[in-house]
Design a protein around this motif. Structure first.
Motif, PDB file in Angstrom:
ATOM      1  N   LEU A 360       0.869  -1.231  -0.113  1.00  0.00           N
ATOM      2  CA  LEU A 360       0.065   0.028  -0.014  1.00  0.00           C
ATOM      3  C   LEU A 360       0.633   1.334   0.078  1.00  0.00           C
ATOM      4  CD1 LEU A 360      -2.501  -1.173   2.647  1.00  0.00           C
ATOM      5  CD2 LEU A 360      -2.878  -1.307   0.064  1.00  0.00           C
ATOM      6  N   ALA A 361       2.101   1.160  -0.075  1.00  0.00           N
ATOM      7  CA  ALA A 361       2.989   1.981  -0.025  1.00  0.00           C
ATOM      8  C   ALA A 361       3.424   2.742  -1.548  1.00  0.00           C
ATOM      9  CB  ALA A 361       4.454   1.822   0.634  1.00  0.00           C
ATOM     10  N   ARG A 362       4.224   3.971  -1.570  1.00  0.00           N
ATOM     11  CA  ARG A 362       4.594   4.538  -2.589  1.00  0.00           C
ATOM     12  C   ARG A 362       6.033   3.935  -2.784  1.00  0.00           C
ATOM     13  NH1 ARG A 362       1.336   8.951  -1.465  1.00  0.00           N
ATOM     14  NH2 ARG A 362      -0.168   9.370  -3.092  1.00  0.00           N
ATOM     15  N   ARG A 363       6.963   3.962  -1.658  1.00  0.00           N
ATOM     16  CA  ARG A 363       8.089   3.489  -1.880  1.00  0.00           C
ATOM     17  C   ARG A 363       8.526   2.808  -0.502  1.00  0.00           C
ATOM     18  NH1 ARG A 363      10.588   7.436  -4.739  1.00  0.00           N
ATOM     19  NH2 ARG A 363      12.717   7.158  -3.872  1.00  0.00           N
ATOM     20  N   VAL A 364       9.474   1.562  -0.659  1.00  0.00           N
ATOM     21  CA  VAL A 364       9.638   0.515   0.215  1.00  0.00           C
ATOM     22  C   VAL A 364      11.346   0.616   0.585  1.00  0.00           C
ATOM     23  CG1 VAL A 364       9.295  -1.704   0.921  1.00  0.00           C
ATOM     24  CG2 VAL A 364       7.724  -0.766  -0.497  1.00  0.00           C
ATOM     25  N   VAL A 365      11.591   0.664   1.605  1.00  0.00           N
ATOM     26  CA  VAL A 365      12.878   0.526   2.198  1.00  0.00           C
ATOM     27  C   VAL A 365      12.817  -1.004   2.761  1.00  0.00           C
ATOM     28  CG1 VAL A 365      14.772   0.809   3.737  1.00  0.00           C
ATOM     29  CG2 VAL A 365      13.630   2.879   2.754  1.00  0.00           C
ATOM     30  N   VAL A 366      13.491  -2.113   2.162  1.00  0.00           N
ATOM     31  CA  VAL A 366      13.538  -3.602   2.718  1.00  0.00           C
ATOM     32  C   VAL A 366      14.644  -3.647   3.758  1.00  0.00           C
ATOM     33  CG1 VAL A 366      13.814  -5.907   2.255  1.00  0.00           C
ATOM     34  CG2 VAL A 366      12.596  -4.401   0.552  1.00  0.00           C
ATOM     35  N   CYS A 367      14.581  -3.728   5.050  1.00  0.00           N
ATOM     36  CA  CYS A 367      15.592  -3.956   5.933  1.00  0.00           C
ATOM     37  C   CYS A 367      15.930  -5.155   6.019  1.00  0.00           C
ATOM     38  CB  CYS A 367      14.901  -3.304   7.320  1.00  0.00           C
ATOM     39  SG  CYS A 367      14.381  -1.388   7.237  1.00  0.00           S
ATOM     40  N   GLU A 368      17.325  -5.807   6.431  1.00  0.00           N
ATOM     41  CA  GLU A 368      17.386  -7.081   6.590  1.00  0.00           C
ATOM     42  C   GLU A 368      17.072  -7.530   7.818  1.00  0.00           C
ATOM     43  OE1 GLU A 368      21.627  -9.526   7.227  1.00  0.00           O
ATOM     44  OE2 GLU A 368      21.977  -7.507   6.438  1.00  0.00           O
ATOM     45  N   GLY A 369      17.008  -6.860   8.895  1.00  0.00           N
ATOM     46  CA  GLY A 369      16.427  -7.304  10.020  1.00  0.00           C
ATOM     47  C   GLY A 369      15.466  -6.552  10.622  1.00  0.00           C
ATOM     48  N   LYS A 370      14.969  -7.059  11.968  1.00  0.00           N
ATOM     49  CA  LYS A 370      14.030  -6.106  12.434  1.00  0.00           C
ATOM     50  C   LYS A 370      14.704  -4.948  13.235  1.00  0.00           C
ATOM     51  CE  LYS A 370      10.902 -10.252  13.322  1.00  0.00           C
ATOM     52  NZ  LYS A 370      10.179 -11.143  14.462  1.00  0.00           N
ATOM     53  N   THR A 371      15.926  -5.199  13.632  1.00  0.00           N
ATOM     54  CA  THR A 371      16.580  -3.992  14.361  1.00  0.00           C
ATOM     55  C   THR A 371      16.667  -2.899  13.247  1.00  0.00           C
ATOM     56  OG1 THR A 371      18.023  -5.700  15.147  1.00  0.00           O
ATOM     57  CG2 THR A 371      18.708  -3.516  15.617  1.00  0.00           C
ATOM     58  N   GLU A 372      16.989  -3.107  12.068  1.00  0.00           N
ATOM     59  CA  GLU A 372      16.938  -2.151  11.210  1.00  0.00           C
ATOM     60  C   GLU A 372      15.630  -1.249  10.884  1.00  0.00           C
ATOM     61  OE1 GLU A 372      20.628  -4.584   9.898  1.00  0.00           O
ATOM     62  OE2 GLU A 372      18.375  -5.066  10.597  1.00  0.00           O
ATOM     63  N   VAL A 373      14.491  -2.077  10.855  1.00  0.00           N
ATOM     64  CA  VAL A 373      13.076  -1.653  10.829  1.00  0.00           C
ATOM     65  C   VAL A 373      12.819  -0.613  12.122  1.00  0.00           C
ATOM     66  CG1 VAL A 373      10.795  -2.117  10.789  1.00  0.00           C
ATOM     67  CG2 VAL A 373      12.192  -3.638   9.758  1.00  0.00           C
ATOM     68  N   GLY A 374      13.085  -0.996  13.191  1.00  0.00           N
ATOM     69  CA  GLY A 374      12.935  -0.006  14.264  1.00  0.00           C
ATOM     70  C   GLY A 374      13.834   1.001  14.318  1.00  0.00           C
ATOM     71  N   LEU A 375      15.068   0.851  13.777  1.00  0.00           N
ATOM     72  CA  LEU A 375      16.279   2.042  13.764  1.00  0.00           C
ATOM     73  C   LEU A 375      15.834   3.169  12.761  1.00  0.00           C
ATOM     74  CD1 LEU A 375      19.164   2.297  14.779  1.00  0.00           C
ATOM     75  CD2 LEU A 375      19.804   1.733  12.508  1.00  0.00           C
ATOM     76  N   CYS A 376      15.230   2.603  11.706  1.00  0.00           N
ATOM     77  CA  CYS A 376      14.785   3.481  10.694  1.00  0.00           C
ATOM     78  C   CYS A 376      13.260   4.228  11.059  1.00  0.00           C
ATOM     79  CB  CYS A 376      14.105   2.833   9.234  1.00  0.00           C
ATOM     80  SG  CYS A 376      15.648   2.136   8.400  1.00  0.00           S
ATOM     81  N   ARG A 541      23.920 -12.164  20.903  1.00  0.00           N
ATOM     82  CA  ARG A 541      22.835 -12.596  21.810  1.00  0.00           C
ATOM     83  C   ARG A 541      21.589 -11.985  21.599  1.00  0.00           C
ATOM     84  NH1 ARG A 541      25.047 -16.576  24.592  1.00  0.00           N
ATOM     85  NH2 ARG A 541      27.302 -16.318  25.449  1.00  0.00           N
ATOM     86  N   GLY A 542      21.705 -11.466  20.524  1.00  0.00           N
ATOM     87  CA  GLY A 542      20.187 -10.855  20.073  1.00  0.00           C
ATOM     88  C   GLY A 542      19.388  -9.656  20.975  1.00  0.00           C
TER      89      GLY A 542
END
Length: 595
Positions: A360-376, A541-542
């Motif tokens: 449903l977006a216009r542009r997408v940033v695919v983040c390798e992991g969940k950490t990067e999603v939260g960071l972004c 350790r995640g």
């Protein structure tokens, strides 16, 4: 009935659209303002039996009335009455198995008719049949002929359809026999009750009103009293469906909408072309899924067709094989089915179901992991404060790429037409499948994906610990401690970091306290060694491996961006590249940002 081709010229926000399809359930998704509702309205204008339309200059593309609105809809599975020679037989065309519309009904083609709806600056609409061979002739299509196409647009005049009102679905479903008599009798009884037993206050007010009328010389009201207006007799919208003493118009918005849709669907023949805009409006997830299942059954079991538009990730996730992605840029609109658009070996269905919001977006940033999603997400909240427009307006979504699958997900989304960036680690030395990973990253870049990597050799945790100033590094340690689930979180953290330092310092490493500067002093090691060990421990350790923790880490990073801009320009340049993709609707000439 089956719509198999649609052409739009100069209608609202769509300058041009050419679409071929054969699906009986059509779910159109895409970013806001891409023209989804316009498509449904275009089909309804061309095929419905309405003849009185409220068109204005605003219905023309950019309000330019010198270019007429033209809508061509090609329909197969025609009723026999339309194929008769004296009706529309001379205008029959064909649709080949590959969806190509041909001018004659060839043996291998499905017999079809193309309806052309046209409006010029006079705002007077015309409906005709179109065929190249007969382009110099005009065959007007009456409202009765158009009614045979069975096009039915479900509208949101919710309360209208819950009443025995003129034009309501409830009236169409049940008929109106006796409605007028019931209302007339009820009105007469009500008038009698009000006349014979008016409230004292209203009776006094009526006498006063009669005095005022007489004083001004209008007339003499000899017996002033309140009464019901007899002109209201016969208004059928007074008669509403009840549940016992309770009118259904008192139900919640979602219940009213579902009841209204039920009446409209029941009133439409099974072979109808049904149009539903924003199916999710007002509905809880479980009722939305039930409605979607019923519409799917209707489309698949009969000879009709159902068109939906949606902004709901739930609908996208539930109907990926019926999904069509709509995009519109400078008036040029495209609609593509998911299976036919993606040509690589990756099945797009899991990509869609694992991240439906990105569709449903216009542009997408695919983040390798969940950490990067939260960071972004934390970075975007910070960037919103000084951006020309917020990220929500730009329409950029950060989505989880599933670790090693991230390049493949980015490749699929780029194939679906989305401007896509890929945010990934650069710790290939620790990647057991580095050859396949490298190949997939290169393949994604070749598909137009903008690749943004952390600095060479770094995972996201190692990158953050490498660039934080001393105070930020202390805050990193304190934050990590809050996420460690152990009987003694501090001891667990220190032992994890110590195990990483053993590789460089040998056995016997023991840490105490939570200040990395003290660790350097006690062990006689460099701060760079401590930073790297801390980052590797966090990764192994995640400690930050979910989106919420990633957001907390991102908030910590934001607090130190000014210092990082001065102390570590290459990393700040990476963030600037990410911000540029997320906030600017521009074409990127470079497909990788990597210092």
């Amino acid at each position: 009935m089956l719509v198999q081709a649609l052409s739009i010229r100069n209608f609202r926000g769509v300058k041009t659209l050419d679409w071929t399809l054969s699906s009986r359930l059509v779910c159109v998704a895409g970013p806001g303002d891409s023209g989804k509702t316009t498509v449904l309205d275009a089909i309804a204008l061309a095929l419905s039996s309405r003849w009185s339309l409220s068109l204005t200059d605003a219905d023309f593309y950019q309000c330019n009335v010198t270019d007429p609105i033209t809508i061509d809809v090609t329909v197969t599975d025609l009723p026999a009455e339309l194929e008769k020679e004296d009706a529309c037989g001379h205008w029959l065309r064909g649709v080949l198995p590959d969806g190509t519309v041909v001018d004659e009904p060839e043996p291998e083609a499905q017999r079809a008719l193309t309806v052309r709806f046209r409006v010029d600056e006079s705002l007077e609409p015309t409906w005709t049949l179109f065929k190249d061979a007969l382009s110099t002739q005009e065959h007007r299509l009456s409202a009765n002929r158009r009614a045979a196409f069975g096009c039915f647009q479900l509208d949101d005049s919710t309360q209208l359809h819950l009443r025995w009102a003129h034009g309501s679905a409830l009236s169409h479903l049940t008929g109106t026999a006796g409605v007028a008599d019931v209302i007339t009798s009820a009105h007469r009884l009500a008038r009698q009750v009000v006349y014979e037993k008016p409230p004292a206050g209203l009776l006094d007010a009526s006498v006063r009103a009669g005095d005022v009328v007489r004083a001004i010389g209008a007339t003499e009201v000899k017996n002033p009293r309140p009464g019901l207006d007899p002109n209201m007799v016969g208004r059928s919208n007074w008669l509403v469906l009840h549940d016992g003493p309770i009118p259904v118009t008192r139900l919640g918005l979602g219940s009213q909408r579902l009841a209204s849709l039920a009446f409209q669907l029941e009133a439409a023949a099974s072979e109808s072309i049904v149009l539903v805009d924003e199916i999710e409006r007002g509905l809880e997830p479980h009722r939305l899924m039930h409605l979607l299942a019923q519409l799917r059954d209707r489309a698949c079991s009969g000879h009709g067709q159902v068109f939906l538009t949606t902004h709901s990730p739930l609908v996208v996730e539930a109907a990926p094989k019926s999904l069509f992605i709509m995009r519109c840029r400078h008036g040029t609109a495209t609609i593509a089915s998911v299976p036919s658009t993606v040509t690589n070996a990756v099945d797009p269905v899991p990509v869609i179901r694992s991240g439906p919001s990105s569709i449903l977006a216009r542009r997408v940033v695919v983040c390798e992991g969940k950490t990067e999603v939260g960071l972004c997400r934390s970075l975007a909240r910070h960037w919103d404060s000084d951006a020309m427009v917020p990220r929500a307006v730009v329409g950029t979504v950060f989505r989880h790429g599933g670790g090693s699958r991230a390049p493949l997900y980015a490749d699929v989304l780029a194939g679906l037409g989305y401007p896509t960036a890929l945010l990934i680690d650069d710790d290939l030395a620790q990647n057991k499948n580095k050859d396949a990973w490298t190949k997939n990253v290169e393949k994604a870049r070749a598909a137009g994906v903008q690749v943004i990597r952390w600095e060479a050799g770094y995972s996201v945790e190692e990158q953050i610990t490498a660039i934080l100033p001393a105070t930020g590094l202390q805050a990193f340690v304190a934050l990590a401690k809050t996420f460690i689930e152990a009987e003694d979180p501090q001891r667990s953290l220190l032992d994890s970091v110590a195990s990483q330092l053993v590789e460089h310092l040998g056995s016997g490493v023991v840490l105490s306290g939570l200040d990395p500067n003290d660790w350097c002093s006690v062990l006689g090691c460099s701060m760079d060694e401590v930073r790297r060990a801390l980052g590797r421990a966090a990764k192994k350790r995640g400690w930050f491996k979910d989106e919420t923790r990633g957001e907390r880490l991102g908030a910590l990073l934001v607090r130190h961006l000014d210092a990082i801009q001065t102390s570590h320009p290459p990393f700040f340049a990476l963030l600037t590249t990410l911000k540029g993709f997320a906030y600017e609707l521009i074409d990127h000439t470079s497909t990788e940002a990597h210092p």
